[in-house]
Scaffold this motif. Structure first.
Motif, PDB file in Angstrom:
ATOM      1  N   ARG A 121       0.834  -1.213   0.000  1.00 52.73           N
ATOM      2  CA  ARG A 121       0.000   0.000   0.000  1.00 52.73           C
ATOM      3  C   ARG A 121       0.864   1.257   0.000  1.00 52.73           C
ATOM      4  O   ARG A 121       0.501   2.276  -0.610  1.00 52.73           O
ATOM      5  CB  ARG A 121      -0.921   0.000   1.215  1.00 52.73           C
ATOM      6  N   SER A 122       2.013   1.209   0.662  1.00 55.33           N
ATOM      7  CA  SER A 122       2.884   2.377   0.745  1.00 55.33           C
ATOM      8  C   SER A 122       3.749   2.565  -0.498  1.00 55.33           C
ATOM      9  O   SER A 122       4.548   3.501  -0.559  1.00 55.33           O
ATOM     10  CB  SER A 122       3.780   2.276   1.986  1.00 55.33           C
ATOM     11  N   GLY A 123       3.589   1.681  -1.490  1.00 51.68           N
ATOM     12  CA  GLY A 123       4.395   1.759  -2.706  1.00 51.68           C
ATOM     13  C   GLY A 123       5.561   0.804  -2.719  1.00 51.68           C
ATOM     14  O   GLY A 123       6.421   0.889  -3.602  1.00 51.68           O
ATOM     15  N   GLY A 124       5.600  -0.129  -1.758  1.00 50.37           N
ATOM     16  CA  GLY A 124       6.680  -1.087  -1.678  1.00 50.37           C
ATOM     17  C   GLY A 124       6.460  -2.327  -2.517  1.00 50.37           C
ATOM     18  O   GLY A 124       5.448  -2.466  -3.212  1.00 50.37           O
ATOM     19  N   THR A 125       7.413  -3.253  -2.423  1.00 48.83           N
ATOM     20  CA  THR A 125       7.375  -4.494  -3.198  1.00 48.83           C
ATOM     21  C   THR A 125       7.677  -5.678  -2.292  1.00 48.83           C
ATOM     22  O   THR A 125       8.196  -5.522  -1.183  1.00 48.83           O
ATOM     23  CB  THR A 125       8.407  -4.460  -4.336  1.00 48.83           C
ATOM     24  N   LEU A 126       7.370  -6.862  -2.800  1.00 49.79           N
ATOM     25  CA  LEU A 126       7.599  -8.096  -2.059  1.00 49.79           C
ATOM     26  C   LEU A 126       8.568  -9.001  -2.801  1.00 49.79           C
ATOM     27  O   LEU A 126       8.623  -9.000  -4.041  1.00 49.79           O
ATOM     28  CB  LEU A 126       6.277  -8.851  -1.850  1.00 49.79           C
ATOM     29  N   ASP A 127       9.334  -9.795  -2.042  1.00 51.93           N
ATOM     30  CA  ASP A 127      10.025 -10.957  -2.583  1.00 51.93           C
ATOM     31  C   ASP A 127       9.015 -12.087  -2.556  1.00 51.93           C
ATOM     32  O   ASP A 127       8.533 -12.483  -1.490  1.00 51.93           O
ATOM     33  CB  ASP A 127      11.250 -11.300  -1.736  1.00 51.93           C
ATOM     34  N   GLN A 128       8.681 -12.632  -3.719  1.00 52.92           N
ATOM     35  CA  GLN A 128       7.538 -13.536  -3.810  1.00 52.92           C
ATOM     36  C   GLN A 128       7.807 -14.945  -3.300  1.00 52.92           C
ATOM     37  O   GLN A 128       6.846 -15.690  -3.040  1.00 52.92           O
ATOM     38  CB  GLN A 128       7.017 -13.585  -5.243  1.00 52.92           C
ATOM     39  N   HIS A 129       9.056 -15.335  -3.164  1.00 52.25           N
ATOM     40  CA  HIS A 129       9.340 -16.654  -2.600  1.00 52.25           C
ATOM     41  C   HIS A 129      10.666 -16.575  -1.851  1.00 52.25           C
ATOM     42  O   HIS A 129      11.745 -16.746  -2.432  1.00 52.25           O
ATOM     43  CB  HIS A 129       9.380 -17.730  -3.683  1.00 52.25           C
ATOM     44  N   THR A 130      10.588 -16.319  -0.570  1.00 48.52           N
ATOM     45  CA  THR A 130      11.762 -16.080   0.266  1.00 48.52           C
ATOM     46  C   THR A 130      12.791 -17.217   0.209  1.00 48.52           C
ATOM     47  O   THR A 130      13.999 -16.940   0.221  1.00 48.52           O
ATOM     48  CB  THR A 130      11.321 -15.807   1.711  1.00 48.52           C
ATOM     49  N   PRO A 131      12.394 -18.497   0.148  1.00 47.68           N
ATOM     50  CA  PRO A 131      13.404 -19.556   0.049  1.00 47.68           C
ATOM     51  C   PRO A 131      14.350 -19.387  -1.128  1.00 47.68           C
ATOM     52  O   PRO A 131      15.504 -19.845  -1.076  1.00 47.68           O
ATOM     53  CB  PRO A 131      12.569 -20.837  -0.080  1.00 47.68           C
ATOM     54  N   ASP A 132      13.912 -18.733  -2.213  1.00 42.70           N
ATOM     55  CA  ASP A 132      14.808 -18.473  -3.343  1.00 42.70           C
ATOM     56  C   ASP A 132      15.983 -17.595  -2.929  1.00 42.70           C
ATOM     57  O   ASP A 132      17.070 -17.666  -3.513  1.00 42.70           O
ATOM     58  CB  ASP A 132      14.051 -17.772  -4.479  1.00 42.70           C
ATOM     59  N   LEU A 133      15.755 -16.747  -1.922  1.00 45.46           N
ATOM     60  CA  LEU A 133      16.783 -15.804  -1.481  1.00 45.46           C
ATOM     61  C   LEU A 133      17.659 -16.373  -0.383  1.00 45.46           C
ATOM     62  O   LEU A 133      18.872 -16.122  -0.366  1.00 45.46           O
ATOM     63  CB  LEU A 133      16.125 -14.514  -0.979  1.00 45.46           C
ATOM     64  N   VAL A 134      17.042 -17.097   0.557  1.00 43.19           N
ATOM     65  CA  VAL A 134      17.779 -17.517   1.757  1.00 43.19           C
ATOM     66  C   VAL A 134      18.204 -18.981   1.724  1.00 43.19           C
ATOM     67  O   VAL A 134      19.008 -19.413   2.551  1.00 43.19           O
ATOM     68  CB  VAL A 134      16.945 -17.232   3.025  1.00 43.19           C
ATOM     69  N   GLY A 135      17.651 -19.757   0.798  1.00 44.48           N
ATOM     70  CA  GLY A 135      18.090 -21.135   0.626  1.00 44.48           C
ATOM     71  C   GLY A 135      17.549 -22.135   1.632  1.00 44.48           C
ATOM     72  O   GLY A 135      18.095 -23.233   1.765  1.00 44.48           O
ATOM     73  N   HIS A 136      16.482 -21.774   2.332  1.00 44.41           N
ATOM     74  CA  HIS A 136      15.882 -22.718   3.286  1.00 44.41           C
ATOM     75  C   HIS A 136      14.404 -22.370   3.479  1.00 44.41           C
ATOM     76  O   HIS A 136      13.931 -21.317   3.028  1.00 44.41           O
ATOM     77  CB  HIS A 136      16.617 -22.685   4.629  1.00 44.41           C
ATOM     78  N   ASP A 137      13.681 -23.284   4.136  1.00 41.34           N
ATOM     79  CA  ASP A 137      12.247 -23.112   4.364  1.00 41.34           C
ATOM     80  C   ASP A 137      11.909 -22.854   5.827  1.00 41.34           C
ATOM     81  O   ASP A 137      10.786 -23.111   6.267  1.00 41.34           O
ATOM     82  CB  ASP A 137      11.492 -24.376   3.913  1.00 41.34           C
ATOM     83  N   ASP A 138      12.848 -22.329   6.589  1.00 43.32           N
ATOM     84  CA  ASP A 138      12.621 -22.163   8.026  1.00 43.32           C
ATOM     85  C   ASP A 138      11.455 -21.238   8.340  1.00 43.32           C
ATOM     86  O   ASP A 138      10.803 -21.380   9.379  1.00 43.32           O
ATOM     87  CB  ASP A 138      13.882 -21.613   8.708  1.00 43.32           C
ATOM     88  N   HIS A 139      11.171 -20.279   7.464  1.00 44.58           N
ATOM     89  CA  HIS A 139      10.094 -19.323   7.734  1.00 44.58           C
ATOM     90  C   HIS A 139       8.713 -19.932   7.501  1.00 44.58           C
ATOM     91  O   HIS A 139       7.716 -19.389   7.986  1.00 44.58           O
ATOM     92  CB  HIS A 139      10.253 -18.073   6.869  1.00 44.58           C
ATOM     93  N   SER A 140       8.646 -21.024   6.763  1.00 45.01           N
ATOM     94  CA  SER A 140       7.380 -21.707   6.514  1.00 45.01           C
ATOM     95  C   SER A 140       7.663 -23.148   6.131  1.00 45.01           C
ATOM     96  O   SER A 140       7.800 -23.483   4.958  1.00 45.01           O
ATOM     97  CB  SER A 140       6.600 -21.007   5.393  1.00 45.01           C
ATOM     98  N   PRO A 141       7.791 -24.023   7.143  1.00 44.37           N
ATOM     99  CA  PRO A 141       8.238 -25.393   6.876  1.00 44.37           C
ATOM    100  C   PRO A 141       7.223 -26.274   6.154  1.00 44.37           C
ATOM    101  O   PRO A 141       7.538 -27.382   5.762  1.00 44.37           O
ATOM    102  CB  PRO A 141       8.540 -25.941   8.277  1.00 44.37           C
ATOM    103  N   GLY A 142       5.987 -25.777   5.958  1.00 45.87           N
ATOM    104  CA  GLY A 142       4.997 -26.544   5.216  1.00 45.87           C
ATOM    105  C   GLY A 142       3.802 -26.947   6.056  1.00 45.87           C
ATOM    106  O   GLY A 142       3.878 -27.054   7.275  1.00 45.87           O
ATOM    107  N   GLY A 143       2.682 -27.171   5.371  1.00 46.72           N
ATOM    108  CA  GLY A 143       1.461 -27.586   6.057  1.00 46.72           C
ATOM    109  C   GLY A 143       1.022 -26.549   7.072  1.00 46.72           C
ATOM    110  O   GLY A 143       1.125 -25.343   6.852  1.00 46.72           O
ATOM    111  N   ASP A 144       0.516 -27.055   8.212  1.00 47.91           N
ATOM    112  CA  ASP A 144       0.023 -26.140   9.239  1.00 47.91           C
ATOM    113  C   ASP A 144       1.063 -25.880  10.335  1.00 47.91           C
ATOM    114  O   ASP A 144       0.733 -25.388  11.411  1.00 47.91           O
ATOM    115  CB  ASP A 144      -1.264 -26.675   9.864  1.00 47.91           C
ATOM    116  N   ALA A 145       2.327 -26.190  10.041  1.00 47.98           N
ATOM    117  CA  ALA A 145       3.387 -26.000  11.036  1.00 47.98           C
ATOM    118  C   ALA A 145       3.977 -24.598  10.931  1.00 47.98           C
ATOM    119  O   ALA A 145       4.161 -24.059   9.838  1.00 47.98           O
ATOM    120  CB  ALA A 145       4.491 -27.030  10.835  1.00 47.98           C
ATOM    121  N   PHE A 146       4.268 -24.000  12.069  1.00 49.51           N
ATOM    122  CA  PHE A 146       4.961 -22.726  12.107  1.00 49.51           C
ATOM    123  C   PHE A 146       6.472 -22.966  12.137  1.00 49.51           C
ATOM    124  O   PHE A 146       6.952 -23.913  12.751  1.00 49.51           O
ATOM    125  CB  PHE A 146       4.565 -21.930  13.353  1.00 49.51           C
ATOM    126  N   GLY A 147       7.203 -22.071  11.487  1.00 50.33           N
ATOM    127  CA  GLY A 147       8.640 -22.073  11.628  1.00 50.33           C
ATOM    128  C   GLY A 147       9.039 -21.287  12.864  1.00 50.33           C
ATOM    129  O   GLY A 147       8.401 -20.289  13.212  1.00 50.33           O
TER     130      GLY A 147
END
Length: 234
Positions: A121-147
């Protein structure tokens, strides 16, 4: 009087009892956390954006909740293969609520998708798939589990005053904020992912990538409720 806190909701196909139909819903932890902090929760399902100012006029604070990805078209991007399920009705409604909240000086807390929408809303942008940048899935390990992610906050920020200089949080996001005009970056994960931002000035306007409603210590929601309380200087 206890402050009235609006919580934006999902609109999804859902099943309960004998029913299987479209429903307006939100994990109960949001409302429970608001009640625990002394507020009164009110659910705000997607609706025509024209009603946002009238709704905000009746609220003392606003939480823009988690949920589906934000439409990449809102920040001029082509959808990544992993970007899916955006909800045009939520994007429009919650953007209108944020517009009205800013005009009214209403305290706001963005949670996960809420942070991303606030940046867009403020004119910013998103990285659409964070694992592409950081090389891991710790922020969202899958399913209903929290990282589980360790976060360090920026000294002197409003956020640091609410949660401390370091906190371990529950995350469930595969996207993250890349640019955020008008907001100060106030927390990052060890991999550099932006995990929180806040607006400059006196108004409580904070956004986090994590889910504070899931934690036993709901310091962020307590901060919002305190800022929304009648007689608060904010």
């Amino acid at each position: 009087m206890s402050p009235l806190i609006g919580l934006t909701t999902y609109r999804e196909q859902a099943a309960w009892g004998v029913w299987d139909q479209r429903a307006d819903l939100l994990p109960a932890q949001y409302a429970e956390a608001v009640v625990a902090c002394g507020g009164v929760p009110v659910l705000l399902p997607p609706q025509p954006a024209e009603g946002a100012a009238a709704v905000v006029a009746r609220l003392d604070g606003l939480v823009v909740s988690g949920g589906a990805d934000v439409d990449p078209g809102r920040y001029g991007a082509t959808p990544h293969p992993r970007t899916a399920g955006w909800r045009a009705d939520r994007d429009a409604w919650e953007t209108a609520l944020l517009d009205a909240a800013e005009a009214a000086g209403l305290p706001v807390l963005g949670v996960c998708r809420g942070m991303q929408l606030m940046a867009v809303r403020s004119g910013g942008t998103l990285d659409q798939h964070t694992p592409d940048l950081v090389g891991h899935d710790d922020h969202s390990p899958g399913g209903d589990a929290f990282g589980t992610v360790a976060v360090r906050t920026e000294p002197g920020s409003r956020l640091a005053g609410l949660v401390g200089e370091a906190v371990t949080v529950n995350c469930h996001h595969h996207q993250s904020v890349a640019t955020h005009p008008g907001f100060r970056a106030v927390a990052r994960a060890a991999d550099g992912t932006l995990e929180a931002m806040e607006a400059e000035g006196d108004r409580f306007c904070v956004a986090v990538q994590w889910h504070p409603e899931t934690a036993a210590d709901v310091g962020l929601l307590a901060g919002l409720v305190a800022a929304a309380a009648p007689g608060s200087p904010e």
